[in-house]
Scaffold this motif. Structure first.
Motif, short mmCIF file in Angstrom:
data_model
loop_
_atom_site.label_atom_id
_atom_site.label_comp_id
_atom_site.label_asym_id
_atom_site.label_seq_id
_atom_site.Cartn_x
_atom_site.Cartn_y
_atom_site.Cartn_z
N LEU A 32 0.85 -1.19 0.00
CA LEU A 32 0.00 0.00 0.00
C LEU A 32 0.88 1.24 0.00
O LEU A 32 1.90 1.30 0.71
CB LEU A 32 -0.92 0.01 1.22
CG LEU A 32 -2.02 -1.04 1.24
CD1 LEU A 32 -2.90 -0.87 2.47
CD2 LEU A 32 -2.88 -0.98 -0.02
N ASN A 34 0.42 4.00 1.33
CA ASN A 34 0.48 4.65 2.65
C ASN A 34 1.31 3.85 3.65
O ASN A 34 1.45 4.25 4.80
CB ASN A 34 -0.92 4.93 3.19
CG ASN A 34 -1.71 3.67 3.50
OD1 ASN A 34 -1.19 2.55 3.49
ND2 ASN A 34 -3.00 3.84 3.79
N PHE A 38 -2.48 -4.67 5.13
CA PHE A 38 -3.78 -4.90 4.51
C PHE A 38 -4.12 -6.37 4.69
O PHE A 38 -3.40 -7.11 5.33
CB PHE A 38 -3.76 -4.49 3.02
CG PHE A 38 -2.68 -5.17 2.23
CD1 PHE A 38 -2.89 -6.39 1.63
CD2 PHE A 38 -1.44 -4.57 2.08
CE1 PHE A 38 -1.90 -7.02 0.90
CE2 PHE A 38 -0.43 -5.17 1.34
CZ PHE A 38 -0.66 -6.41 0.75
N ASN A 63 -6.30 -3.90 -10.38
CA ASN A 63 -6.54 -2.46 -10.42
C ASN A 63 -5.53 -1.82 -11.37
O ASN A 63 -4.64 -2.49 -11.91
CB ASN A 63 -6.52 -1.85 -9.01
CG ASN A 63 -5.15 -1.43 -8.55
OD1 ASN A 63 -4.12 -1.99 -8.93
ND2 ASN A 63 -5.11 -0.42 -7.70
N ASP A 65 -2.94 -0.02 -10.97
CA ASP A 65 -1.53 -0.13 -10.58
C ASP A 65 -0.94 -1.49 -10.96
O ASP A 65 0.25 -1.59 -11.29
CB ASP A 65 -1.36 0.06 -9.07
CG ASP A 65 -1.90 1.38 -8.58
OD1 ASP A 65 -1.83 2.38 -9.32
OD2 ASP A 65 -2.42 1.42 -7.44
N THR A 78 -8.63 -3.12 2.97
CA THR A 78 -7.94 -2.25 3.90
C THR A 78 -8.44 -2.52 5.32
O THR A 78 -9.45 -3.22 5.51
CB THR A 78 -8.17 -0.77 3.53
OG1 THR A 78 -9.57 -0.51 3.53
CG2 THR A 78 -7.58 -0.46 2.15
N SER A 98 -11.62 -3.72 -7.04
CA SER A 98 -10.29 -3.16 -7.20
C SER A 98 -10.21 -1.83 -6.46
O SER A 98 -11.15 -1.03 -6.50
CB SER A 98 -9.97 -2.93 -8.67
OG SER A 98 -9.97 -4.14 -9.38
N LEU A 99 -9.10 -1.60 -5.79
CA LEU A 99 -8.87 -0.34 -5.10
C LEU A 99 -8.48 0.72 -6.14
O LEU A 99 -7.99 0.39 -7.22
CB LEU A 99 -7.79 -0.51 -4.04
CG LEU A 99 -8.18 -1.48 -2.90
CD1 LEU A 99 -6.99 -1.73 -1.98
CD2 LEU A 99 -9.36 -0.95 -2.11
N PRO A 100 -8.67 2.00 -5.83
CA PRO A 100 -8.38 3.07 -6.81
C PRO A 100 -6.92 3.09 -7.26
O PRO A 100 -6.02 2.66 -6.54
CB PRO A 100 -8.72 4.35 -6.05
CG PRO A 100 -9.50 3.94 -4.85
CD PRO A 100 -9.16 2.51 -4.56
N THR A 103 -3.23 3.37 -5.25
CA THR A 103 -3.30 2.72 -3.94
C THR A 103 -2.03 1.95 -3.63
O THR A 103 -1.60 1.89 -2.48
CB THR A 103 -4.51 1.76 -3.89
OG1 THR A 103 -5.70 2.51 -4.07
CG2 THR A 103 -4.58 1.01 -2.56
N PHE A 104 -1.42 1.36 -4.66
CA PHE A 104 -0.25 0.49 -4.45
C PHE A 104 1.05 1.18 -4.84
O PHE A 104 1.10 1.90 -5.84
CB PHE A 104 -0.39 -0.80 -5.25
CG PHE A 104 -1.49 -1.69 -4.77
CD1 PHE A 104 -1.32 -2.49 -3.64
CD2 PHE A 104 -2.70 -1.73 -5.43
CE1 PHE A 104 -2.34 -3.31 -3.19
CE2 PHE A 104 -3.73 -2.54 -4.98
CZ PHE A 104 -3.54 -3.33 -3.86
#
Length: 120
Positions: A32, A34, A38, A63, A65, A78, A98-100, A103-104
């Protein structure tokens, strides 16, 4: 551990989480952006006869990424999504998404870990 396609399926019981900080595909690692931990969304099966307990991680469409590297990815949840998954609070189609983009964090490694193992 196995992986199972999630699209079009429901998992009303036996849901589980597999904690992770990164995953790899060939010579790339994904975490991630951030820096947080996860979870992979999973399902488990109780032991039956001569077969032990087992689990599978669910997969979804990659996603933005990860799409340059593979068309599928493990379903990443998350921290704030973990109880919604375990408690079945949201339909699968809403949480197994899928995360935006962005994100990765993608990191390239100088050598493919599989190739390094084979060279030993």
């Amino acid at each position: 551990m196995n992986v199972v396609r999630s699209e079009g399926r429901t998992f009303p019981t036996h849901r589980c989480l597999v904690p992770a900080s990164e995953f790899r595909h060939r010579s790339f690692s994904f975490s991630l952006a951030n820096g947080d931990w996860f979870y992979f969304a999973g399902v488990w099966r109780p032991a039956i006869e001569d077969w032990p307990e087992a689990y599978a991680i669910l997969t979804i469409e990659a996603n933005a990424d990860l799409a340059p590297f593979h068309d599928r990815q493990m379903a990443v949840l998350t921290r704030d999504q973990r109880l919604a998954w375990l408690d079945g609070l949201l339909p699968e189609a809403e949480i197994l998404r899928s995360l935006p983009a962005g994100t990765f964090r993608v990191k390239r490694h100088s050598i493919d870990p599989v190739q390094a193992t084979l060279a030993v």
